[in-house]
Write a protein that holds these residues in place. Structure first.
Motif, PDB file in Angstrom:
ATOM      1  N   PHE A  77      -5.990  23.887  -7.162  1.00  0.00           N
ATOM      2  CA  PHE A  77      -7.377  24.302  -7.369  1.00  0.00           C
ATOM      3  C   PHE A  77      -7.432  25.631  -8.114  1.00  0.00           C
ATOM      4  O   PHE A  77      -6.683  26.565  -7.781  1.00  0.00           O
ATOM      5  CB  PHE A  77      -8.092  24.488  -6.017  1.00  0.00           C
ATOM      6  CG  PHE A  77      -7.814  23.413  -5.004  1.00  0.00           C
ATOM      7  CD1 PHE A  77      -7.936  22.070  -5.334  1.00  0.00           C
ATOM      8  CD2 PHE A  77      -7.426  23.746  -3.712  1.00  0.00           C
ATOM      9  CE1 PHE A  77      -7.665  21.074  -4.398  1.00  0.00           C
ATOM     10  CE2 PHE A  77      -7.146  22.764  -2.765  1.00  0.00           C
ATOM     11  CZ  PHE A  77      -7.271  21.424  -3.112  1.00  0.00           C
ATOM     12  N   LEU A  78      -8.322  25.708  -9.083  1.00  0.00           N
ATOM     13  CA  LEU A  78      -8.657  26.988  -9.690  1.00  0.00           C
ATOM     14  C   LEU A  78     -10.042  27.339  -9.166  1.00  0.00           C
ATOM     15  O   LEU A  78     -11.014  26.607  -9.431  1.00  0.00           O
ATOM     16  CB  LEU A  78      -8.653  26.873 -11.216  1.00  0.00           C
ATOM     17  CG  LEU A  78      -7.253  26.816 -11.845  1.00  0.00           C
ATOM     18  CD1 LEU A  78      -7.319  26.347 -13.298  1.00  0.00           C
ATOM     19  CD2 LEU A  78      -6.553  28.179 -11.748  1.00  0.00           C
ATOM     20  N   ILE A  79     -10.104  28.394  -8.380  1.00  0.00           N
ATOM     21  CA  ILE A  79     -11.372  28.739  -7.725  1.00  0.00           C
ATOM     22  C   ILE A  79     -11.888  30.055  -8.294  1.00  0.00           C
ATOM     23  O   ILE A  79     -11.193  31.069  -8.274  1.00  0.00           O
ATOM     24  CB  ILE A  79     -11.194  28.850  -6.193  1.00  0.00           C
ATOM     25  CG1 ILE A  79     -10.541  27.581  -5.632  1.00  0.00           C
ATOM     26  CG2 ILE A  79     -12.535  29.117  -5.526  1.00  0.00           C
ATOM     27  CD1 ILE A  79     -10.264  27.636  -4.127  1.00  0.00           C
ATOM     28  N   ALA A  80     -13.124  30.002  -8.813  1.00  0.00           N
ATOM     29  CA  ALA A  80     -13.764  31.215  -9.341  1.00  0.00           C
ATOM     30  C   ALA A  80     -14.768  31.682  -8.295  1.00  0.00           C
ATOM     31  O   ALA A  80     -15.751  30.999  -8.014  1.00  0.00           O
ATOM     32  CB  ALA A  80     -14.446  30.912 -10.662  1.00  0.00           C
ATOM     33  N   SER A  81     -14.491  32.836  -7.740  1.00  0.00           N
ATOM     34  CA  SER A  81     -15.229  33.279  -6.563  1.00  0.00           C
ATOM     35  C   SER A  81     -16.069  34.519  -6.854  1.00  0.00           C
ATOM     36  O   SER A  81     -15.520  35.615  -7.027  1.00  0.00           O
ATOM     37  CB  SER A  81     -14.197  33.598  -5.464  1.00  0.00           C
ATOM     38  OG  SER A  81     -14.817  34.129  -4.334  1.00  0.00           O
ATOM     39  N   MET A 109      -6.151  19.391   8.113  1.00  0.00           N
ATOM     40  CA  MET A 109      -6.155  20.161   6.858  1.00  0.00           C
ATOM     41  C   MET A 109      -5.719  19.310   5.660  1.00  0.00           C
ATOM     42  O   MET A 109      -5.041  19.793   4.746  1.00  0.00           O
ATOM     43  CB  MET A 109      -5.267  21.417   6.970  1.00  0.00           C
ATOM     44  CG  MET A 109      -5.733  22.394   8.003  1.00  0.00           C
ATOM     45  SD  MET A 109      -7.408  22.978   7.660  1.00  0.00           S
ATOM     46  CE  MET A 109      -7.711  23.931   9.157  1.00  0.00           C
ATOM     47  N   ALA A 110      -6.132  18.048   5.688  1.00  0.00           N
ATOM     48  CA  ALA A 110      -5.709  17.114   4.635  1.00  0.00           C
ATOM     49  C   ALA A 110      -6.101  17.585   3.230  1.00  0.00           C
ATOM     50  O   ALA A 110      -5.445  17.246   2.252  1.00  0.00           O
ATOM     51  CB  ALA A 110      -6.310  15.737   4.902  1.00  0.00           C
ATOM     52  N   CYS A 111      -7.180  18.354   3.146  1.00  0.00           N
ATOM     53  CA  CYS A 111      -7.631  18.816   1.824  1.00  0.00           C
ATOM     54  C   CYS A 111      -6.826  20.002   1.315  1.00  0.00           C
ATOM     55  O   CYS A 111      -6.802  20.265   0.114  1.00  0.00           O
ATOM     56  CB  CYS A 111      -9.094  19.255   1.891  1.00  0.00           C
ATOM     57  SG  CYS A 111     -10.223  17.962   2.363  1.00  0.00           S
ATOM     58  N   TRP A 112      -6.218  20.728   2.222  1.00  0.00           N
ATOM     59  CA  TRP A 112      -5.674  22.046   1.879  1.00  0.00           C
ATOM     60  C   TRP A 112      -4.157  22.161   2.015  1.00  0.00           C
ATOM     61  O   TRP A 112      -3.522  22.945   1.309  1.00  0.00           O
ATOM     62  CB  TRP A 112      -6.317  23.117   2.768  1.00  0.00           C
ATOM     63  CG  TRP A 112      -7.800  23.081   2.737  1.00  0.00           C
ATOM     64  CD1 TRP A 112      -8.635  22.556   3.689  1.00  0.00           C
ATOM     65  CD2 TRP A 112      -8.662  23.554   1.687  1.00  0.00           C
ATOM     66  NE1 TRP A 112      -9.948  22.676   3.293  1.00  0.00           N
ATOM     67  CE2 TRP A 112      -9.990  23.290   2.082  1.00  0.00           C
ATOM     68  CE3 TRP A 112      -8.428  24.183   0.456  1.00  0.00           C
ATOM     69  CZ2 TRP A 112     -11.080  23.624   1.283  1.00  0.00           C
ATOM     70  CZ3 TRP A 112      -9.522  24.516  -0.338  1.00  0.00           C
ATOM     71  CH2 TRP A 112     -10.820  24.242   0.075  1.00  0.00           C
ATOM     72  N   ASP A 113      -3.597  21.419   2.937  1.00  0.00           N
ATOM     73  CA  ASP A 113      -2.188  21.589   3.276  1.00  0.00           C
ATOM     74  C   ASP A 113      -1.285  21.279   2.076  1.00  0.00           C
ATOM     75  O   ASP A 113      -1.355  20.180   1.510  1.00  0.00           O
ATOM     76  CB  ASP A 113      -1.847  20.673   4.463  1.00  0.00           C
ATOM     77  CG  ASP A 113      -0.466  20.990   5.011  1.00  0.00           C
ATOM     78  OD1 ASP A 113      -0.122  22.178   5.091  1.00  0.00           O
ATOM     79  OD2 ASP A 113       0.271  20.035   5.322  1.00  0.00           O
ATOM     80  N   GLY A 114      -0.467  22.241   1.691  1.00  0.00           N
ATOM     81  CA  GLY A 114       0.483  22.026   0.603  1.00  0.00           C
ATOM     82  C   GLY A 114      -0.116  22.089  -0.790  1.00  0.00           C
ATOM     83  O   GLY A 114       0.576  21.838  -1.772  1.00  0.00           O
ATOM     84  N   LYS A 115      -1.401  22.419  -0.883  1.00  0.00           N
ATOM     85  CA  LYS A 115      -2.018  22.539  -2.205  1.00  0.00           C
ATOM     86  C   LYS A 115      -1.767  23.937  -2.771  1.00  0.00           C
ATOM     87  O   LYS A 115      -1.466  24.874  -2.020  1.00  0.00           O
ATOM     88  CB  LYS A 115      -3.532  22.280  -2.111  1.00  0.00           C
ATOM     89  CG  LYS A 115      -3.910  20.898  -1.583  1.00  0.00           C
ATOM     90  CD  LYS A 115      -3.486  19.810  -2.539  1.00  0.00           C
ATOM     91  CE  LYS A 115      -3.637  18.417  -1.962  1.00  0.00           C
ATOM     92  NZ  LYS A 115      -4.965  17.877  -2.049  1.00  0.00           N
ATOM     93  N   GLY A 142      -4.528  30.737   5.455  1.00  0.00           N
ATOM     94  CA  GLY A 142      -4.678  30.352   6.867  1.00  0.00           C
ATOM     95  C   GLY A 142      -4.874  28.856   7.066  1.00  0.00           C
ATOM     96  O   GLY A 142      -4.671  28.350   8.172  1.00  0.00           O
ATOM     97  N   ILE A 143      -5.299  28.150   6.010  1.00  0.00           N
ATOM     98  CA  ILE A 143      -5.509  26.698   6.168  1.00  0.00           C
ATOM     99  C   ILE A 143      -4.441  25.894   5.413  1.00  0.00           C
ATOM    100  O   ILE A 143      -4.605  24.701   5.167  1.00  0.00           O
ATOM    101  CB  ILE A 143      -6.944  26.279   5.757  1.00  0.00           C
ATOM    102  CG1 ILE A 143      -7.275  26.696   4.313  1.00  0.00           C
ATOM    103  CG2 ILE A 143      -7.962  26.889   6.716  1.00  0.00           C
ATOM    104  CD1 ILE A 143      -8.672  26.282   3.847  1.00  0.00           C
ATOM    105  N   GLY A 144      -3.357  26.595   5.037  1.00  0.00           N
ATOM    106  CA  GLY A 144      -2.187  25.862   4.545  1.00  0.00           C
ATOM    107  C   GLY A 144      -2.042  25.755   3.046  1.00  0.00           C
ATOM    108  O   GLY A 144      -1.181  25.033   2.549  1.00  0.00           O
ATOM    109  N   THR A 145      -2.890  26.465   2.303  1.00  0.00           N
ATOM    110  CA  THR A 145      -2.802  26.406   0.839  1.00  0.00           C
ATOM    111  C   THR A 145      -1.946  27.557   0.326  1.00  0.00           C
ATOM    112  O   THR A 145      -2.070  28.686   0.785  1.00  0.00           O
ATOM    113  CB  THR A 145      -4.228  26.466   0.238  1.00  0.00           C
ATOM    114  OG1 THR A 145      -4.917  25.285   0.625  1.00  0.00           O
ATOM    115  CG2 THR A 145      -4.212  26.562  -1.273  1.00  0.00           C
ATOM    116  N   PHE A 146      -1.052  27.241  -0.620  1.00  0.00           N
ATOM    117  CA  PHE A 146      -0.227  28.281  -1.241  1.00  0.00           C
ATOM    118  C   PHE A 146      -1.038  28.927  -2.358  1.00  0.00           C
ATOM    119  O   PHE A 146      -1.414  28.250  -3.315  1.00  0.00           O
ATOM    120  CB  PHE A 146       1.052  27.671  -1.830  1.00  0.00           C
ATOM    121  CG  PHE A 146       1.948  27.068  -0.793  1.00  0.00           C
ATOM    122  CD1 PHE A 146       2.775  27.878  -0.021  1.00  0.00           C
ATOM    123  CD2 PHE A 146       1.962  25.697  -0.571  1.00  0.00           C
ATOM    124  CE1 PHE A 146       3.605  27.328   0.943  1.00  0.00           C
ATOM    125  CE2 PHE A 146       2.790  25.139   0.405  1.00  0.00           C
ATOM    126  CZ  PHE A 146       3.603  25.962   1.161  1.00  0.00           C
TER     127      PHE A 146
END
Ligand code: FNR
Length: 191
Positions: A77-81, A109-115, A142-146
């Motif tokens: 994901f590229l997130i512009a915050s 955390m199926a959406c986030w884990d390992g992403k 905290g939710i598993g995203t690198f």
């Protein structure tokens, strides 16, 4: 070698959002680096304010299901915050919170884990919204995203973000290119 699938979105629903523009600039750079890319606008996903009561009574809102599917079907994901009062926007936090709620039979955390996530921000101010990125980084970790070690804040967005392809300041554009190349490289290495 896989073709990384990269999803970009911004934490703003504003029509002329600088962060939406920056998300598209970063995504364009990721495409140049060899990714398959998708941009989404959170405005198109009906995600009410999170409420456990609403979830218990009515189930997962349709917009949340669709948003979660988009997250699950991409490698990074590229997130512009945008930065509101020194942090991320409620819009973005609400979307993240919904996407951490497990549906029946779904892995945690199926959406986030390992992403993999690359973070950027844009602001008309001189700091470019960088303070919010530190908070966002902590939440995602905290939710598993690198989260990629480097992030990028684009200041003076009225001058720097005049289109969806390129940042006016060459040095900042180079940093976006580097971040986009990095997310493609890391996704490939992990697969
Ligand atoms: C802001 N803005 C802002 N900017 C900033 O650099 N640091 C901040 O802490 C804040 N705080 C803040 C709070 C609230 C409630 C609003 C509405 C705005 C300004 C913000 O960066 C600006 O509105 C951007 O244009 C928002 O991003 P988008 O919508 O252009 O992507």
């Amino acid at each position: 070698m896989i073709t990384p699938k990269i999803l970009a979105f911004a934490g703003s629903t504003r029509k002329d959002s600088f962060n939406k523009r920056l998300a598209k600039v970063a995504l364009h750079a990721a495409e140049q680096a060899g990714a398959e890319t998708t941009f989404i606008d959170l405005l198109d996903y009906n995600m009410p304010l999170y409420s456990k009561d609403l979830f218990d009574e009515q189930g997962m809102p349709g917009g949340v299901i669709e948003f979660k599917e988009m997250l699950k079907s991409h490698n990074g994901f590229l997130i512009a915050s945008p930065e509101y009062n020194g942090s991320l926007t409620g819009t973005l936090k609400n979307a993240i919170d919904w996407a951490t709620i497990k549906a029946k039979g779904e892995e945690r955390m199926a959406c986030w884990d390992g992403k993999i996530a690359g973070l950027v921000s844009a602001s008309p101010g001189s700091l470019g919204g960088i303070r919010g990125l530190h908070h966002l980084r902590t939440i995602l970790a905290g939710i598993g995203t690198f989260v990629l070690p480097n992030h990028l804040a684009v200041s003076n967005s009225e001058t720097n973000l005049q289109n969806d392809i390129q940042i006016t300041d060459e040095k900042l554009q180079h940093q976006v290119d580097t971040l986009a190349t990095e997310i493609v490289r890391v996704v490939r290495r992990l697969h």
